[in-house]
Motif scaffolding. Sequence first.
Motif, PDB file in Angstrom:
ATOM      1  N   ASN A 180       0.809  -1.222   0.000  1.00 15.74           N
ATOM      2  CA  ASN A 180       0.000   0.000   0.000  1.00 15.74           C
ATOM      3  C   ASN A 180       0.846   1.277   0.000  1.00 15.74           C
ATOM      4  O   ASN A 180       0.510   2.282   0.621  1.00 15.74           O
ATOM      5  N   GLY A 181       1.984   1.201  -0.702  1.00 19.03           N
ATOM      6  CA  GLY A 181       2.813   2.398  -0.865  1.00 19.03           C
ATOM      7  C   GLY A 181       3.764   2.686   0.276  1.00 19.03           C
ATOM      8  O   GLY A 181       4.398   3.752   0.303  1.00 19.03           O
ATOM      9  N   PHE A 182       3.914   1.748   1.232  1.00 23.05           N
ATOM     10  CA  PHE A 182       4.815   1.941   2.371  1.00 23.05           C
ATOM     11  C   PHE A 182       5.636   0.678   2.598  1.00 23.05           C
ATOM     12  O   PHE A 182       5.170  -0.434   2.341  1.00 23.05           O
ATOM     13  N   THR A 183       6.859   0.862   3.097  1.00 15.14           N
ATOM     14  CA  THR A 183       7.645  -0.297   3.489  1.00 15.14           C
ATOM     15  C   THR A 183       7.015  -0.937   4.710  1.00 15.14           C
ATOM     16  O   THR A 183       6.431  -0.257   5.564  1.00 15.14           O
ATOM     17  N   THR A 184       7.121  -2.260   4.793  1.00 12.65           N
ATOM     18  CA  THR A 184       6.474  -3.000   5.885  1.00 12.65           C
ATOM     19  C   THR A 184       7.442  -3.382   7.007  1.00 12.65           C
ATOM     20  O   THR A 184       7.011  -3.866   8.057  1.00 12.65           O
ATOM     21  N   GLY A 185       8.738  -3.189   6.768  1.00  9.20           N
ATOM     22  CA  GLY A 185       9.743  -3.646   7.721  1.00  9.20           C
ATOM     23  C   GLY A 185      10.301  -4.996   7.341  1.00  9.20           C
ATOM     24  O   GLY A 185      11.330  -5.428   7.878  1.00  9.20           O
ATOM     25  N   ALA A 186       9.639  -5.692   6.421  1.00 12.52           N
ATOM     26  CA  ALA A 186      10.119  -6.982   5.912  1.00 12.52           C
ATOM     27  C   ALA A 186      11.192  -6.742   4.846  1.00 12.52           C
ATOM     28  O   ALA A 186      11.316  -5.642   4.311  1.00 12.52           O
ATOM     29  N   PRO A 187      11.984  -7.769   4.508  1.00 12.43           N
ATOM     30  CA  PRO A 187      12.969  -7.607   3.438  1.00 12.43           C
ATOM     31  C   PRO A 187      12.301  -7.148   2.144  1.00 12.43           C
ATOM     32  O   PRO A 187      11.236  -7.642   1.767  1.00 12.43           O
ATOM     33  N   ILE A 188      12.935  -6.200   1.478  1.00 13.90           N
ATOM     34  CA  ILE A 188      12.436  -5.679   0.205  1.00 13.90           C
ATOM     35  C   ILE A 188      13.191  -6.380  -0.918  1.00 13.90           C
ATOM     36  O   ILE A 188      14.417  -6.261  -1.014  1.00 13.90           O
ATOM     37  N   CYS A 189      12.473  -7.124  -1.736  1.00 12.82           N
ATOM     38  CA  CYS A 189      13.092  -7.827  -2.859  1.00 12.82           C
ATOM     39  C   CYS A 189      12.753  -7.103  -4.151  1.00 12.82           C
ATOM     40  O   CYS A 189      11.572  -6.927  -4.486  1.00 12.82           O
ATOM     41  N   LEU A 190      13.783  -6.665  -4.879  1.00 10.67           N
ATOM     42  CA  LEU A 190      13.625  -5.902  -6.116  1.00 10.67           C
ATOM     43  C   LEU A 190      14.369  -6.604  -7.240  1.00 10.67           C
ATOM     44  O   LEU A 190      15.472  -7.119  -7.035  1.00 10.67           O
ATOM     45  N   ALA A 191      13.783  -6.632  -8.424  1.00 14.47           N
ATOM     46  CA  ALA A 191      14.431  -7.311  -9.549  1.00 14.47           C
ATOM     47  C   ALA A 191      14.053  -6.662 -10.866  1.00 14.47           C
ATOM     48  O   ALA A 191      13.010  -6.008 -10.994  1.00 14.47           O
ATOM     49  N   ILE A 192      14.930  -6.836 -11.840  1.00 23.24           N
ATOM     50  CA  ILE A 192      14.638  -6.480 -13.232  1.00 23.24           C
ATOM     51  C   ILE A 192      15.040  -7.679 -14.094  1.00 23.24           C
ATOM     52  O   ILE A 192      16.041  -8.344 -13.827  1.00 23.24           O
ATOM     53  N   TRP A 193      14.246  -7.948 -15.099  1.00 23.45           N
ATOM     54  CA  TRP A 193      14.491  -9.110 -15.950  1.00 23.45           C
ATOM     55  C   TRP A 193      15.452  -8.759 -17.077  1.00 23.45           C
ATOM     56  O   TRP A 193      15.399  -7.667 -17.637  1.00 23.45           O
ATOM     57  N   ASN A 194      16.323  -9.702 -17.413  1.00 27.56           N
ATOM     58  CA  ASN A 194      17.214  -9.557 -18.567  1.00 27.56           C
ATOM     59  C   ASN A 194      16.454 -10.006 -19.812  1.00 27.56           C
ATOM     60  O   ASN A 194      16.112 -11.180 -19.943  1.00 27.56           O
ATOM     61  N   ARG A 195      16.172  -9.075 -20.697  1.00 26.51           N
ATOM     62  CA  ARG A 195      15.360  -9.371 -21.882  1.00 26.51           C
ATOM     63  C   ARG A 195      16.148  -9.338 -23.194  1.00 26.51           C
ATOM     64  O   ARG A 195      15.734  -9.935 -24.175  1.00 26.51           O
ATOM     65  N   ASP A 196      17.273  -8.611 -23.217  1.00 25.29           N
ATOM     66  CA  ASP A 196      18.002  -8.424 -24.476  1.00 25.29           C
ATOM     67  C   ASP A 196      19.374  -9.089 -24.378  1.00 25.29           C
ATOM     68  O   ASP A 196      20.409  -8.431 -24.341  1.00 25.29           O
ATOM     69  N   ILE A 197      19.361 -10.410 -24.323  1.00 28.69           N
ATOM     70  CA  ILE A 197      20.599 -11.177 -24.120  1.00 28.69           C
ATOM     71  C   ILE A 197      21.084 -11.759 -25.446  1.00 28.69           C
ATOM     72  O   ILE A 197      20.309 -12.320 -26.216  1.00 28.69           O
ATOM     73  N   ASP A 198      22.395 -11.625 -25.704  1.00 24.31           N
ATOM     74  CA  ASP A 198      23.027 -12.271 -26.856  1.00 24.31           C
ATOM     75  C   ASP A 198      24.405 -12.746 -26.407  1.00 24.31           C
ATOM     76  O   ASP A 198      25.337 -11.950 -26.269  1.00 24.31           O
TER      77      ASP A 198
END
Length: 365
Positions: free
Chosen positions: A73-91
């Motif tokens: 709901n737009g706020f940190t909860t105090g739990a670990p924050i997991c953030l990721a970005i996908w690799n889409r342009d791989i050669d």
Amino acid sequence: MNNSLGEMFRITSFGESHGDCIGIVVDGCPAGLPIGVEDIQREVDKRKSSRGRPLATGRRETDKVEVFSGVFNGFTTGAPICLAIWNRDIDSSAYEKIKNVLRPGHADFTAYEKYGGFNDWRGSGRFSGRITAGFVMAGAVAKKLLSTIGIEVTAHAVEIGGIKAAPPQDVESIRERMAGNEVSCADPAAAVKMIEAIKAASRDGDSLGGIIEARAEGLPVGLGEPVFDTIEGCLAKAYLAIPAVKGVEFGAGFAAARLKGSEDNDAFDVKSGRVITTTNNHGGILGGISSGMPLVARLAVKPTPSIGKLQRSVDLDSLEPTTVAVGGRHDTCIVPRAVAVAEAMTAVVLADFALRHGKIERVLR
């Protein structure tokens, strides 16, 4: 491998250059910090190769941030924050061709020896600058957290290919003069020369390095834990985790070695009831502790090791000498994109110290 940094604000990096994704876990962020994916995306976009930068890598990742935990709901909860970005342009084809040939300036040899050849060699794997996208995501959280106590962090390119920028005055002037700048330099005249130098190096099949300056203003006095957890010691560790950073200095840095004590010492004064120094050769740190003056650090970034010139090397299969010209998609100069990474790592370390010293509450209200 040790992939974690920090004590109370602790980050853990994961992912490889040509793996499925790149990410970061932020543990210890207080609950109640207002943050949205757009706040994190804004910082990640500063690092992207597609911002009109001269001769950046042809790899065009969307770098769309996804939040998997720790925000509700737009706020940190105090739990670990997991953030990721996908690799889409791989050669990986260019790397497949030379996977057994050691690329000069890369970690191919040391990684192969340390991990018995099991390391992911595609795009340098875990040793690629690609992993710094995770650092920037963590930095976005850290910057947001630091803003709650009035600390502002920024970074900019002060030298590329030997071309030096005029020194800026403060964080605000840096941001204003960097707006829309292709090389993240706060000196528009120097930026033009830097761009031309990068283009010339590319035409020659070569690359350039440079220097990044990171700054933080609004720091309280007292951050740092001498003697082994000094603030500059922890910052240096974070900076040297950035691939291609080969040197770090604070304040006058190496130039102080050529000064007399009477020239290097910063005189004390009082302003608005607060002790200050009239100059800042110490870069905001005395005895490993923040002095309350602006923190100033500079990072030396080596030239991109992936170049088109033919270089001498060794084939690991035959253990015979050979030559190699590195193909694939690479930045001619990584300094402009590394600016966002230097800024992020500065914020991560400062957020950790702010929590360790009780400058930020464990629950924000």
